[in-house]
Structures are given as C-alpha cells and as structure tokens.
Design a protein around this motif. Structure first.
Motif, PDB file in Angstrom:
ATOM      1  N   ASP A 264      33.433  33.047  46.866  1.00  0.00           N
ATOM      2  CA  ASP A 264      34.281  33.840  46.096  1.00  0.00           C
ATOM      3  C   ASP A 264      35.318  34.590  46.532  1.00  0.00           C
ATOM      4  O   ASP A 264      35.175  34.873  47.957  1.00  0.00           O
ATOM      5  CB  ASP A 264      33.565  34.478  44.793  1.00  0.00           C
ATOM      6  N   ASP A 265      36.335  35.072  46.036  1.00  0.00           N
ATOM      7  CA  ASP A 265      37.596  35.780  46.744  1.00  0.00           C
ATOM      8  C   ASP A 265      37.408  37.136  46.034  1.00  0.00           C
ATOM      9  O   ASP A 265      38.474  38.031  46.390  1.00  0.00           O
ATOM     10  CB  ASP A 265      38.868  35.239  46.389  1.00  0.00           C
ATOM     11  N   THR A 266      36.297  37.719  45.787  1.00  0.00           N
ATOM     12  CA  THR A 266      36.209  39.180  45.631  1.00  0.00           C
ATOM     13  C   THR A 266      35.806  40.105  46.498  1.00  0.00           C
ATOM     14  O   THR A 266      36.096  41.297  46.261  1.00  0.00           O
ATOM     15  CB  THR A 266      34.935  39.419  44.346  1.00  0.00           C
TER      16      THR A 266
ATOM     17  N   ASP B 137      26.192  43.721  46.777  1.00  0.00           N
ATOM     18  CA  ASP B 137      26.537  43.366  45.491  1.00  0.00           C
ATOM     19  C   ASP B 137      25.322  42.928  44.537  1.00  0.00           C
ATOM     20  O   ASP B 137      24.273  42.011  45.328  1.00  0.00           O
ATOM     21  CB  ASP B 137      27.252  41.782  45.837  1.00  0.00           C
TER      22      ASP B 137
END
Lengths: 113, 114
Positions: free
Chosen positions: A94-96, B56
């Motif tokens: 992902d590009d987060t 995360d």
C-alpha cells in the motif's frame, strides 16, 4: 470495495511450456506489487517486486509485468518445471507508508512432466 | 538467525482458552509483521512493529488479540478467549526496512480451536 483477484482454479501446464498467472485489482493504488511462492505447509517466499513506475521485471525464468491503467499484473514462468508447482500469490504494497502487504487469494500451478 | 522462526508449529485450544504464538525475526530486521491465513489462502494483515513499537495495528481485532515485540525476546501474538473462527495459520514476517523491501516469512503456526 477493494479486491485483488487471482485465478482460483488451478493452472495445469506441461513441462517446458510458459505459465502465465494473472493478478487483477480494483480500488487500490499500490506503490508496488510483489509475487510470492507458497508451498503446502510453508510460509510465502518472495520472488519478484515491481514498482508502479516499472512496466516489466525479469529474474532468470520469471517475468512480471505491471499495468497500472489496466490494474493488472502478469507473472510468467518460462520453461516451466515440475518443481515450479506451487501456489503463487500476488501482494500489493500500500502507499499509506505502513507497507503492509495485501494478498490475493493465490493461484495453484501444477506442472506435469 | 537467518530465518524467521515461529513456535509452536501447531497449537490446539478449546474455545475460550488462551493461545500464545511466538516469532523470532531475522537478526538485524527492524520490522515485524503478523498475518492470519484462513481458508482459500486468504491472508489478513494483523499488526506490524518497528522494533518494539507498534507501527500499524489497523488489522487487529482489539478485543481479544494483543501483540508485543520486547527487546531481546521473541515477538508474541496472544489471543484471549479463542473462538472457532480464530482457527488459521498465523504467519510472522520480518523485513530490514520498508519501501517495498522483501518480507521474509516464517513457517507459520497452525492454530486449531475446537
């Protein structure tokens, strides 16, 4: 909704032929895409990475293409061998900034002698 | 070590019991990821760590799942009060850095909740 689709049916090919596996995605904008190989009872093993600004990557008998317009990656194994039989997973990065991988459901490849 | 190590290989628990899984990342790798693989190869991201800090945790079912990576100890994933749907293979992966770095996966822990 977000989806990553790989052929759920097994791909059966003969030794020596080229295997082509497909990974299609919707509602993602991945910064990169990776392909992994998984054998039964084992963890995935990294094969190739391709970034969003790259069209094609090669490594020995493996080739990956990445089309961000079509939202598709193709994974090719040339001169396939029975030892190539395994499940192949595509994974989007992902590009987060958190870099977790989002996996497709995988395609089982069977190469017969 | 040069491989991600996970223990135990198999774990069987009765519904409602606690399960604790361990992961030793590759030496020198700063990032640890936990994934859950259920039927049909469906992988689900659970949590990641940068060294001992949670990086995360957007995939964690917080009510019953917890995880830690303490210095000089294997990382752990704990499930309190397991449910039948927790039955899965839990993979740990480590990477040296981010930005597309290869994630090296361990062999997984197969959890069966009866």
């Amino acid at each position: 909704s977000q989806k990553i689709e790989q052929n759920s049916e097994a791909l059966n090919i003969q030794e020596g032929k080229t295997a082509t596996l497909t990974c299609n995605y919707t509602n993602y904008s991945p910064a990169y895409l990776q392909w992994y190989r998984q054998d039964p009872g084992r963890g995935p093993v990294f094969l190739l990475l391709i970034r969003e600004n790259e069209k094609e990557k090669r490594k020995e008998r493996l080739k990956v293409t990445f089309d961000t317009t079509l939202k598709q990656s193709l994974f090719h194994i040339t001169a396939s061998q029975p030892a190539d039989s395994a499940t192949y997973l595509c994974a989007l990065g992902d590009d987060t900034g958190f870099q977790k991988l989002v996996f497709g459901t995988g395609t089982r490849l069977l190469v017969s002698p | 070590g040069e491989e991600v190590a996970q223990t135990p290989k198999h774990l069987v628990r009765g519904e409602g019991q606690k399960a604790k899984l361990y992961c030793a990342p590759i030496k020198g790798h700063s990032y640890v990821f936990w994934y859950q693989q259920v039927l049909k190869n469906e992988f689900k991201f659970l949590i990641s760590f940068q060294n001992e800090n949670v990086f995360d945790e957007t995939g964690m079912p917080k009510e019953r799942f917890s995880a830690k990576c303490l210095p000089n100890s294997p990382c752990s994933l704990e499930i309190q009060a397991t449910k039948l749907e927790d039955s899965a293979v839990y993979f740990c992966a480590s990477s040296q850095d981010l930005d597309g770095e290869t994630q090296y996966f361990g062999p997984g822990t197969r959890l069966l909740v009866l």
